[in-house]
Design an enzyme around this catalytic site. Structure first.
Site, PDB file in Angstrom:
ATOM      1  N   CYS A 122      46.076   6.663  27.717  1.00  0.00           N
ATOM      2  CA  CYS A 122      47.489   6.730  27.342  1.00  0.00           C
ATOM      3  C   CYS A 122      47.583   7.215  25.899  1.00  0.00           C
ATOM      4  O   CYS A 122      46.695   6.941  25.090  1.00  0.00           O
ATOM      5  CB  CYS A 122      48.140   5.352  27.435  1.00  0.00           C
ATOM      6  N   GLY A 159      36.551  10.897  43.489  1.00  0.00           N
ATOM      7  CA  GLY A 159      36.204  11.771  44.603  1.00  0.00           C
ATOM      8  C   GLY A 159      35.468  11.126  45.751  1.00  0.00           C
ATOM      9  O   GLY A 159      35.002  11.830  46.653  1.00  0.00           O
ATOM     10  N   THR A 180      42.002   9.090  45.908  1.00  0.00           N
ATOM     11  CA  THR A 180      42.738  10.139  46.616  1.00  0.00           C
ATOM     12  C   THR A 180      42.513  10.112  48.116  1.00  0.00           C
ATOM     13  O   THR A 180      43.410  10.478  48.891  1.00  0.00           O
ATOM     14  CB  THR A 180      42.347  11.513  46.036  1.00  0.00           C
TER      15      THR A 180
END
Length: 312
Positions: A134, A250, A272
């Site tokens: 951030c 991944g 994902t």
């Protein structure tokens, strides 16, 4: 025997198996509860929580890429008060034995400390994942993320560790010149573990409009395309610290999860893959014993110790 060979013990976390949906890819659990029993999972990393509610970035915020995706969600979340009053109680009521890892984000060390202190009081939160990817509002650091500056990272991690009542795992960004320096700063500040890697930064363009597809311009790239990068960086950090690493980036198969172990991970985050297959996590868990048998792996703990010895 199958259960025992999959068990993982980490600071604050006794997991029946090492598979954990990654933060930002699983909401607060409700979205996936309609697909399968969340008790199948080792743990859940819930969506990032900030002190105040955040509406996130303007749309479009997601774009496909070859072998992955880009996202620029902007830490959209309902804020600490709602997470404590609604999200975590729902998980505790429905899944009382499921350990929760709370992802904490912020824009100053004071905010990180406040959120870490508040969220660690929830009885089902067993660890914190500190998202230091951030921007920082306390220092004029020329647009650097907190996790790109070892000194800033140290200050933020130290503040969170001192405020939290549970172990703190620090999520490392790959967008650095030397990730080991940041990992050591986190360790020196009192982190109990690391999670890595966060997304890479990328972008796509729309040929018709000749503008970036994402309204934010750039976004975090994730998915199978980043897997080799994650393996390399995990191995690099594992060679220099004894802190346990929750490896991610991944992972979309049981074989990929075991490769993470060979790189030096102690547990696995799946991100994902949950978008392309909502059953990704239980599928990986179900296949673990069979794939372990195929490659002569008696237990994940033995594999972890074997890899640890080879790194010395």
């Amino acid at each position: 025997m199958t259960t025992n060979r999959l068990q993982v013990s980490l600071p604050g976390l006794d997991l029946k198996n090492p598979i954990i949906p990654a933060s930002g890819c699983f909401g607060f659990g409700q979205e996936y509860a309609k697909y399968y029993d969340l008790n199948l999972l080792g743990s859940i990393m819930i969506k990032a929580t900030t002190l105040e509610p955040r509406f996130g970035n303007p749309t479009p915020r997601v774009a496909e890429t070859p072998a992955g995706m880009l996202n620029a969600i902007g830490l959209q979340n309902p804020g600490l008060e709602v997470v404590l009053a609604e999200k975590l109680p729902w998980l505790e009521r429905e899944y009382p034995n499921l350990p929760i890892i709370a992802n904490v984000a912020g824009f100053s060390k004071q905010e990180y400390a406040a959120v870490s202190h508040g969220i660690s009081k929830a009885t089902n939160v067993k660890a914190i994942e500190l998202n230091i990817s951030c921007p920082n509002v306390d220092h004029c650091n020329h647009g650097l993320l907190i996790g790109q500056d070892p000194d800033l990272a140290y200050d933020v991690v130290k503040a969170a560790v001192e405020a939290s009542e549970v172990p703190v795992y620090v999520k490392l960004t790959p967008s650095v010149t030397d990730i080991v320096t940041v990992a050591k700063a986190a360790e020196d500040a009192g982190a109990s573990g690391l999670t890595m890697i966060n997304t890479l930064v990328g972008m796509r363009f729309d040929l018709k409009t000749r503008k970036p597809i994402l309204a934010n311009g750039t976004g975090g790239m994730s998915g199978p395309a980043v897997f080799p990068v994650a393996l390399k960086l995990i191995r690099q950090v594992a060679q220099t610290t004894d802190l346990p690493i929750i490896g991610m980036g991944g992972v979309d198969s049981t074989e990929a999860a075991l490769e993470m172990y060979l790189a030096g991970a102690s547990a696995i985050g799946v991100g994902t893959a949950n978008f392309t297959n909502p059953y990704a996590c239980p599928d990986i868990i179900e296949n673990l014993p069979k794939v372990m048998d195929k490659y002569g792996i008696s237990s994940l703990e033995e594999l972890r110790q074997e890899v640890k010895e080879s790194l010395r």
